[in-house]
Design a protein around this motif. Structure first.
Motif, PDB file in Angstrom:
ATOM      1  N   GLY A  62       0.755  -1.263  -0.032  1.00 41.16           N
ATOM      2  CA  GLY A  62      -0.051  -0.005  -0.042  1.00 41.16           C
ATOM      3  C   GLY A  62       0.671   1.339  -0.012  1.00 41.16           C
ATOM      4  N   TYR A  63       2.247   1.403  -0.618  1.00 46.45           N
ATOM      5  CA  TYR A  63       2.953   2.334  -0.344  1.00 46.45           C
ATOM      6  C   TYR A  63       2.803   3.104  -1.564  1.00 46.45           C
ATOM      7  N   TYR A  64       2.116   2.817  -2.822  1.00 50.32           N
ATOM      8  CA  TYR A  64       2.283   3.401  -3.816  1.00 50.32           C
ATOM      9  C   TYR A  64       1.085   2.309  -4.821  1.00 50.32           C
ATOM     10  N   ASP A  65       0.611   2.958  -5.888  1.00 54.83           N
ATOM     11  CA  ASP A  65      -0.242   2.104  -6.593  1.00 54.83           C
ATOM     12  C   ASP A  65       0.403   1.873  -8.230  1.00 54.83           C
ATOM     13  N   GLU A  66      -0.221   0.888  -8.812  1.00 53.81           N
ATOM     14  CA  GLU A  66       0.363   0.540 -10.210  1.00 53.81           C
ATOM     15  C   GLU A  66       0.229   1.758 -10.924  1.00 53.81           C
ATOM     16  N   LYS A  67      -0.508   2.913 -10.806  1.00 55.36           N
ATOM     17  CA  LYS A  67      -0.399   3.896 -11.768  1.00 55.36           C
ATOM     18  C   LYS A  67       0.937   4.762 -11.437  1.00 55.36           C
ATOM     19  N   THR A  68       1.452   4.935  -9.982  1.00 55.25           N
ATOM     20  CA  THR A  68       2.494   5.651  -9.831  1.00 55.25           C
ATOM     21  C   THR A  68       3.752   4.960 -10.373  1.00 55.25           C
ATOM     22  N   LEU A  69       3.697   3.337 -10.416  1.00 53.03           N
ATOM     23  CA  LEU A  69       4.710   2.508 -10.967  1.00 53.03           C
ATOM     24  C   LEU A  69       4.650   2.934 -12.588  1.00 53.03           C
ATOM     25  N   HIS A  70       3.693   2.985 -13.151  1.00 51.51           N
ATOM     26  CA  HIS A  70       3.606   3.127 -14.618  1.00 51.51           C
ATOM     27  C   HIS A  70       4.230   4.608 -14.880  1.00 51.51           C
ATOM     28  N   ALA A  71       4.131   5.358 -14.104  1.00 49.92           N
ATOM     29  CA  ALA A  71       4.626   6.725 -14.466  1.00 49.92           C
ATOM     30  C   ALA A  71       6.314   6.393 -14.349  1.00 49.92           C
ATOM     31  N   MET A  72       6.601   5.844 -13.282  1.00 51.47           N
ATOM     32  CA  MET A  72       8.206   5.552 -13.272  1.00 51.47           C
ATOM     33  C   MET A  72       8.812   4.893 -14.428  1.00 51.47           C
ATOM     34  N   HIS A  73       8.013   3.917 -14.894  1.00 49.92           N
ATOM     35  CA  HIS A  73       8.412   3.126 -16.072  1.00 49.92           C
ATOM     36  C   HIS A  73       8.415   4.033 -17.281  1.00 49.92           C
ATOM     37  N   GLU A  74       7.311   4.745 -17.455  1.00 45.44           N
ATOM     38  CA  GLU A  74       7.058   5.710 -18.706  1.00 45.44           C
ATOM     39  C   GLU A  74       8.328   6.549 -18.802  1.00 45.44           C
ATOM     40  N   GLN A  75       8.742   7.074 -17.376  1.00 47.99           N
ATOM     41  CA  GLN A  75       9.855   7.994 -17.507  1.00 47.99           C
ATOM     42  C   GLN A  75      11.324   7.375 -17.734  1.00 47.99           C
ATOM     43  N   LEU A  76      11.359   6.107 -17.421  1.00 46.00           N
ATOM     44  CA  LEU A  76      12.262   5.212 -17.665  1.00 46.00           C
ATOM     45  C   LEU A  76      12.643   4.988 -19.232  1.00 46.00           C
ATOM     46  N   ILE A  77      11.543   4.898 -19.727  1.00 46.74           N
ATOM     47  CA  ILE A  77      11.319   4.401 -21.415  1.00 46.74           C
ATOM     48  C   ILE A  77      11.673   5.812 -22.062  1.00 46.74           C
ATOM     49  N   THR A  78      11.311   6.945 -21.624  1.00 46.87           N
ATOM     50  CA  THR A  78      11.536   8.176 -22.217  1.00 46.87           C
ATOM     51  C   THR A  78      12.745   8.564 -22.030  1.00 46.87           C
ATOM     52  N   LEU A  79      13.721   8.343 -21.000  1.00 49.27           N
ATOM     53  CA  LEU A  79      15.010   8.679 -20.854  1.00 49.27           C
ATOM     54  C   LEU A  79      15.948   7.683 -21.651  1.00 49.27           C
ATOM     55  N   VAL A  80      15.659   6.423 -21.872  1.00 52.45           N
ATOM     56  CA  VAL A  80      16.312   5.392 -22.571  1.00 52.45           C
ATOM     57  C   VAL A  80      16.220   5.970 -23.955  1.00 52.45           C
ATOM     58  N   GLU A  81      14.871   6.077 -24.406  1.00 54.90           N
ATOM     59  CA  GLU A  81      14.626   6.412 -26.016  1.00 54.90           C
ATOM     60  C   GLU A  81      15.449   7.536 -26.218  1.00 54.90           C
ATOM     61  N   ALA A  82      15.429   8.765 -25.186  1.00 54.10           N
ATOM     62  CA  ALA A  82      16.040  10.031 -25.403  1.00 54.10           C
ATOM     63  C   ALA A  82      17.744   9.733 -25.908  1.00 54.10           C
ATOM     64  N   GLU A  83      18.196   8.412 -25.184  1.00 54.47           N
ATOM     65  CA  GLU A  83      19.465   8.166 -25.599  1.00 54.47           C
ATOM     66  C   GLU A  83      19.620   7.411 -26.817  1.00 54.47           C
ATOM     67  N   GLY A  84      18.700   7.193 -27.590  1.00 58.97           N
ATOM     68  CA  GLY A  84      18.919   6.307 -28.483  1.00 58.97           C
ATOM     69  C   GLY A  84      18.384   4.765 -28.205  1.00 58.97           C
ATOM     70  N   GLY A  85      18.081   4.297 -27.129  1.00 62.74           N
ATOM     71  CA  GLY A  85      17.789   2.923 -26.634  1.00 62.74           C
ATOM     72  C   GLY A  85      16.262   2.474 -26.757  1.00 62.74           C
ATOM     73  N   HIS A  86      16.142   1.519 -26.174  1.00 57.64           N
ATOM     74  CA  HIS A  86      14.877   1.058 -26.313  1.00 57.64           C
ATOM     75  C   HIS A  86      14.699  -0.167 -25.272  1.00 57.64           C
ATOM     76  N   ILE A  87      13.677  -0.387 -24.403  1.00 54.69           N
ATOM     77  CA  ILE A  87      13.521  -1.427 -23.422  1.00 54.69           C
ATOM     78  C   ILE A  87      12.342  -2.288 -24.141  1.00 54.69           C
ATOM     79  N   ALA A  88      12.558  -3.356 -24.216  1.00 56.05           N
ATOM     80  CA  ALA A  88      11.639  -4.408 -25.042  1.00 56.05           C
ATOM     81  C   ALA A  88      10.267  -4.808 -24.164  1.00 56.05           C
ATOM     82  N   HIS A  89      10.554  -4.897 -22.719  1.00 56.92           N
ATOM     83  CA  HIS A  89       9.371  -5.068 -21.840  1.00 56.92           C
ATOM     84  C   HIS A  89      10.115  -4.863 -20.520  1.00 56.92           C
ATOM     85  N   ILE A  90       8.886  -4.558 -19.756  1.00 55.15           N
ATOM     86  CA  ILE A  90       9.136  -4.624 -18.305  1.00 55.15           C
ATOM     87  C   ILE A  90       8.123  -5.221 -17.793  1.00 55.15           C
ATOM     88  N   ALA A  91       8.814  -6.200 -16.891  1.00 55.19           N
ATOM     89  CA  ALA A  91       7.771  -7.261 -16.149  1.00 55.19           C
ATOM     90  C   ALA A  91       7.977  -6.849 -14.664  1.00 55.19           C
TER      91      ALA A  91
END
Length: 182
Positions: A62-91
């Motif tokens: 109960g410390y955070y919800d899945e929406k918050t987790l998805h926001a973190m992962h969207e930020q990760l994907i954005t930063l990686v793509e800005a450097e020319g990379g890609h994340i195939a899947h986040i489990a």
């Protein structure tokens, strides 16, 4: 078709971003290691597929919800793509340690999810990179080669020494990527 030796699975907290014993509970608390973002992009440019497998029991607690987790992962994907990379899947595993799920590391459920998402017959020869023994155990359970990084809880894991047989040790994700690509 992707070959298993071109897949690198990363733990998140302590490998890609700073970890906290109090959990990473918000986007503001999710602070990536700049060298890790660049390292993921370098892996992609070198022809590797990168996936993430992360225990997130803070959701069950109960410390955070899945929406918050998805926001973190969207930020990760954005930063990686800005450097020319890609994340195939986040489990991720949203369960607590007592929930008896099949996905929480050291069980291999998330790695098997990644295997199916990237359409591999086997994970034998893939890499699992983590900072804790349970990351390495999950990887070994499905035939991954394993690497421990000293960031996050990695130095403590290395000092304990148990379970590190056939595991390579690196200062951080960037050093692992330097070694793997060269």
């Amino acid at each position: 078709m992707l070959s298993a030796d071109k897949l690198v699975i990363l733990d998140r907290d302590g490998v890609i971003n700073h970890d906290s014993d109090n959990y990473i509970k918000s986007l503001n608390e999710w602070v990536p290691y700049p060298s890790s973002i660049k390292a993921i992009a370098r892996l992609t440019r070198a022809g590797y597929f990168v996936a993430v497998a992360t225990n997130q029991s803070g959701i069950a607690r109960g410390y955070y919800d899945e929406k918050t987790l998805h926001a973190m992962h969207e930020q990760l994907i954005t930063l990686v793509e800005a450097e020319g990379g890609h994340i195939a899947h986040i489990a991720y595993c949203p369960h607590g340690p007592d929930d008896k799920c099949q996905c929480r590391k050291p069980l291999p459920g998330m790695l098997q999810e990644i295997q199916h998402q990237v359409n591999l017959e086997s994970l034998i020869g893939s890499w699992m990179v983590g900072d804790s023994l349970r990351d390495l155990q999950a990887g070994k359970a499905v035939g991954c080669k394993t690497a421990l990084v000293r960031t996050g809880k990695g130095s403590k894991t290395e000092q304990k020494g148990a379970g590190l047989e056939k595991t390579m040790v690196f200062d951080d994700l960037a050093q692992f990527v330097d070694w793997l690509i060269e």
